[in-house]
Write an enzyme that holds these catalytic residues in place. Structure first.
Site, PDB file in Angstrom:
ATOM      1  N   ASP A  72     -25.428 -11.029  -2.742  1.00 15.20           N
ATOM      2  CA  ASP A  72     -25.473 -11.999  -1.633  1.00 15.20           C
ATOM      3  C   ASP A  72     -24.287 -12.955  -1.638  1.00 15.20           C
ATOM      4  O   ASP A  72     -24.389 -14.099  -1.205  1.00 15.20           O
ATOM      5  CB  ASP A  72     -26.785 -12.824  -1.674  1.00 15.20           C
ATOM      6  CG  ASP A  72     -28.004 -11.936  -1.778  1.00 15.20           C
ATOM      7  OD1 ASP A  72     -28.058 -10.959  -1.031  1.00 15.20           O
ATOM      8  OD2 ASP A  72     -28.869 -12.214  -2.629  1.00 15.20           O
ATOM      9  N   GLY A 116     -21.700 -12.719   0.123  1.00 14.20           N
ATOM     10  CA  GLY A 116     -21.037 -12.757   1.433  1.00 14.20           C
ATOM     11  C   GLY A 116     -20.057 -11.599   1.573  1.00 14.20           C
ATOM     12  O   GLY A 116     -19.081 -11.691   2.329  1.00 14.20           O
ATOM     13  N   LYS A 117     -20.333 -10.513   0.871  1.00 14.75           N
ATOM     14  CA  LYS A 117     -19.439  -9.335   0.932  1.00 14.75           C
ATOM     15  C   LYS A 117     -19.377  -8.759   2.341  1.00 14.75           C
ATOM     16  O   LYS A 117     -18.354  -8.261   2.764  1.00 14.75           O
ATOM     17  CB  LYS A 117     -19.928  -8.245  -0.035  1.00 14.75           C
ATOM     18  CG  LYS A 117     -19.858  -8.639  -1.496  1.00 14.75           C
ATOM     19  CD  LYS A 117     -20.349  -7.528  -2.396  1.00 14.75           C
ATOM     20  CE  LYS A 117     -21.821  -7.247  -2.273  1.00 14.75           C
ATOM     21  NZ  LYS A 117     -22.717  -8.336  -2.702  1.00 14.75           N
ATOM     22  N   LYS A 134     -19.301 -10.167   5.250  1.00 14.30           N
ATOM     23  CA  LYS A 134     -18.271 -10.816   6.076  1.00 14.30           C
ATOM     24  C   LYS A 134     -16.875 -10.394   5.616  1.00 14.30           C
ATOM     25  O   LYS A 134     -16.015 -10.063   6.429  1.00 14.30           O
ATOM     26  CB  LYS A 134     -18.414 -12.333   5.995  1.00 14.30           C
ATOM     27  CG  LYS A 134     -17.264 -13.045   6.675  1.00 14.30           C
ATOM     28  CD  LYS A 134     -17.458 -14.527   6.797  1.00 14.30           C
ATOM     29  CE  LYS A 134     -16.143 -15.133   7.262  1.00 14.30           C
ATOM     30  NZ  LYS A 134     -16.234 -16.529   7.571  1.00 14.30           N
ATOM     31  N   GLY A 169     -28.441  -5.967   1.613  1.00 11.31           N
ATOM     32  CA  GLY A 169     -28.516  -6.579   2.927  1.00 11.31           C
ATOM     33  C   GLY A 169     -27.202  -7.267   3.212  1.00 11.31           C
ATOM     34  O   GLY A 169     -26.903  -8.292   2.611  1.00 11.31           O
ATOM     35  N   HIS A 170     -26.384  -6.673   4.066  1.00 10.79           N
ATOM     36  CA  HIS A 170     -25.089  -7.273   4.397  1.00 10.79           C
ATOM     37  C   HIS A 170     -25.147  -7.831   5.810  1.00 10.79           C
ATOM     38  O   HIS A 170     -25.407  -7.113   6.756  1.00 10.79           O
ATOM     39  CB  HIS A 170     -23.972  -6.221   4.272  1.00 10.79           C
ATOM     40  CG  HIS A 170     -23.704  -5.837   2.847  1.00 10.79           C
ATOM     41  ND1 HIS A 170     -22.896  -4.799   2.484  1.00 10.79           N
ATOM     42  CD2 HIS A 170     -24.147  -6.374   1.693  1.00 10.79           C
ATOM     43  CE1 HIS A 170     -22.858  -4.722   1.163  1.00 10.79           C
ATOM     44  NE2 HIS A 170     -23.615  -5.660   0.664  1.00 10.79           N
ATOM     45  N   THR A 216     -36.899  -5.321  -4.689  1.00 12.57           N
ATOM     46  CA  THR A 216     -37.019  -5.421  -3.235  1.00 12.57           C
ATOM     47  C   THR A 216     -38.135  -4.505  -2.712  1.00 12.57           C
ATOM     48  O   THR A 216     -38.409  -4.503  -1.517  1.00 12.57           O
ATOM     49  CB  THR A 216     -35.686  -5.018  -2.555  1.00 12.57           C
ATOM     50  OG1 THR A 216     -35.396  -3.669  -2.938  1.00 12.57           O
ATOM     51  CG2 THR A 216     -34.552  -5.927  -2.964  1.00 12.57           C
ATOM     52  N   GLN A 263     -24.946  -5.427  -3.930  1.00 10.04           N
ATOM     53  CA  GLN A 263     -25.431  -6.301  -5.013  1.00 10.04           C
ATOM     54  C   GLN A 263     -24.246  -6.960  -5.750  1.00 10.04           C
ATOM     55  O   GLN A 263     -23.195  -7.095  -5.173  1.00 10.04           O
ATOM     56  CB  GLN A 263     -26.343  -5.538  -5.980  1.00 10.04           C
ATOM     57  CG  GLN A 263     -27.687  -5.125  -5.372  1.00 10.04           C
ATOM     58  CD  GLN A 263     -27.682  -3.757  -4.723  1.00 10.04           C
ATOM     59  OE1 GLN A 263     -27.053  -2.837  -5.196  1.00 10.04           O
ATOM     60  NE2 GLN A 263     -28.394  -3.616  -3.631  1.00 10.04           N
ATOM     61  N   GLY A 286     -17.141 -20.774   6.830  1.00  9.30           N
ATOM     62  CA  GLY A 286     -18.129 -20.721   7.915  1.00  9.30           C
ATOM     63  C   GLY A 286     -18.590 -19.290   8.096  1.00  9.30           C
ATOM     64  O   GLY A 286     -18.026 -18.373   7.494  1.00  9.30           O
TER      65      GLY A 286
END
Ligand code: IMP
Length: 423
Positions: free
Chosen positions: A12, A14-15, A17, A39-40, A128, A223, A414
């Site tokens: 998590d 932020g890969k 983006k 979850g990207h 998960t 991950q 952002g």
């Protein structure tokens, strides 16, 4: 140029983006490990997309996406994702998406077993629930079903029969469950096979062929380093190699073809699920940063645990992963803080530890040694040049760079595509 993007914390980072931005300049994007546990999230204007199995670059027209052999593919989840995109006007064609013949398939008994095992465990992992561990376990114990098997009804029938014979006994005797019907699974998965057939090919040959034609490839890690089955906070990890070594083995592309490794890290730290977390915030701060950073799992919606940036972890990930560049994500989440802390080492039994430890007791009991820095206390999302950041923000980034020992190339300020500083 062939680039691997990995996460250097617990996922998590932020890969999604970062990959979305980098994929603009590459021809092919490859997922090489994990499955629908990932979850990207990618935001384009007012639209938000969350990908679990599809590479994030699927949004870019004319780019090819590959689901490599190292991924465990849940065909139900994949088709739901593809159908969801179609409803939003994005059709995924076999020209655009290739799925490895030798990737393993997540079966209904994997998902159920994942949940049952978690329930039975005293020390829960907090998976998960997507059947990831059981599917990889079958791969390693050599009873897994691969994409290529799904495409051959005779082979699929024989393997499924064999599997159910053993698994139904196990479900009945260990978990007191009734087990699975062959016919139901067989017909369900034959439907998936019909829909996915056109997408399945030898992706290792495909990607290598494209590399020989000088096409560029981006390997999209899922991950993060501390969820790696070998290098993570075992057993509170996922079941694949999330570190850079997963890329060659999970795609069939040689190590020597990889030119650069970029690691994404959050300007702080988060973790979903159970397991040690030395720099975890107290409950009040945890809630504050979770709300600001919208720290809820993209796959399960679970609240993420939040803490200060831990350079001991990231330094270990950098050494074992050979990072060339770092991308600092979500720096803007810290905008309002008066003081920001950075963990530079751990203290355990009166000794200073500079390195991460695989000893469960050490990592659970180690106390972080913090450096305190003043916050910048103003919004930074409009800044596009490093030198225009407030001096406190620059100092914080430079301190992270110094502690980790890897140049920081990207700073995300952002959630929009263009809210990023490239140094
Ligand atoms: P599994 O991968 O579902 O077996 O879960 C094992 C651990 O990895 C749990 O702590 C999960 O919360 C964590 N995990 C799996 N995928 C992700 C992810 O994409 N981001 C963050 N944590 C994850």
């Amino acid at each position: 140029m062939n680039i691997v993007v990995v996460g250097a914390q617990w996922g998590d980072e932020g890969k999604g983006k970062l990959i979305d931005i980098l994929s603009k300049d590459v021809d092919i994007t490859v997922r090489y490990q994990g499955g629908s546990n990932a979850g990207h999230t990618v935001r384009v204007g007012d639209e938000q997309y969350v990908f679990h199995l599809l590479p994030s670059a699927i949004l870019r027209k004319g780019k090819i996406c590959v689901i490599g052999n190292g991924v465990v593919v849940d065909p139900k989840a994949l088709l739901e994702e593809m159908d969801g995109l179609k409803r939003r006007g994005i059709a995924v064609t076999p020209k655009q998406l290739k799925i490895a013949v030798n990737s393993h398939v997540v079966m209904p008994y994997h998902r159920i077993l994942d949940g049952l095992r978690e329930k039975m465990r005293e020390h829960k992992i907090g998976t998960t629930g997507r059947g990831i561990g059981p599917c990889y376990a079958d791969k390693v114990t050599r009873c897994g079903i691969r994409m290529v098997d799904l495409l051959n009804p005779r082979v699929f029938r024989a393997k499924l029969q064999d599997n159910l014979r053993e698994k139904n006994e196990y479900f009945k005797k260990v978990f007191n469950q009734k087990g699975f019907h062959f016919d139901e699974i067989y017909s369900e998965y034959m439907t998936y096979a019909r829909r996915l057939r056109a997408y399945v090919c030898d992706t290792a040959l495909f990607v290598n062929e494209e590399i020989s034609k000088k096409k560029s490839v981006l390997f999209e890690g899922a991950q993060g380093a501390f969820l790696d089955i070998d290098f993570g906070t075992y057993p509170y990890v996922t079941s694949s190699n999330t570190t850079v070594g997963g890329a060659p083995s999970g795609s069939g592309v040689a190590v020597t073809s990889i030119d650069k490794v970029i690691a994404a890290v959050k300007a702080y730290t988060t973790r979903v699920g159970e397991g040690p977390f030395p720099t975890e915030f107290d409950p009040k701060m945890d809630e504050e940063i979770r709300a600001k950073g919208k720290e809820f799992g993209a796959t399960t919606g679970r609240a993420r645990r939040c803490g200060w940036f831990d350079s001991v972890l990231v330094r270990y990930a950098a050494v074992t992963g050979g990072f060339d560049e770092l991308a600092i994500m979500k720096l803007d989440v810290l905008d309002e803080l008066k003081t920001i802390k950075l963990c530079s080492a751990y203290k355990y039994k009166g000794k200073i530890l500079k390195d991460f430890s695989h000893d469960y007791e050490v990592i659970c009991r180690a106390k972080p040694v913090y450096i305190e820095m003043p916050g910048w206390q103003k919004p930074i999302n409009a800044v596009r040049e490093f030198r225009k950041l407030p001096p406190q923000a620059r100092a914080y980034v430079e301190r992270m760079e110094e502690l980790v020992g890897v140049p920081i190339k990207y700073i995300s300020i952002g959630s929009e595509r263009d809210e990023i500083i490239v140094r």
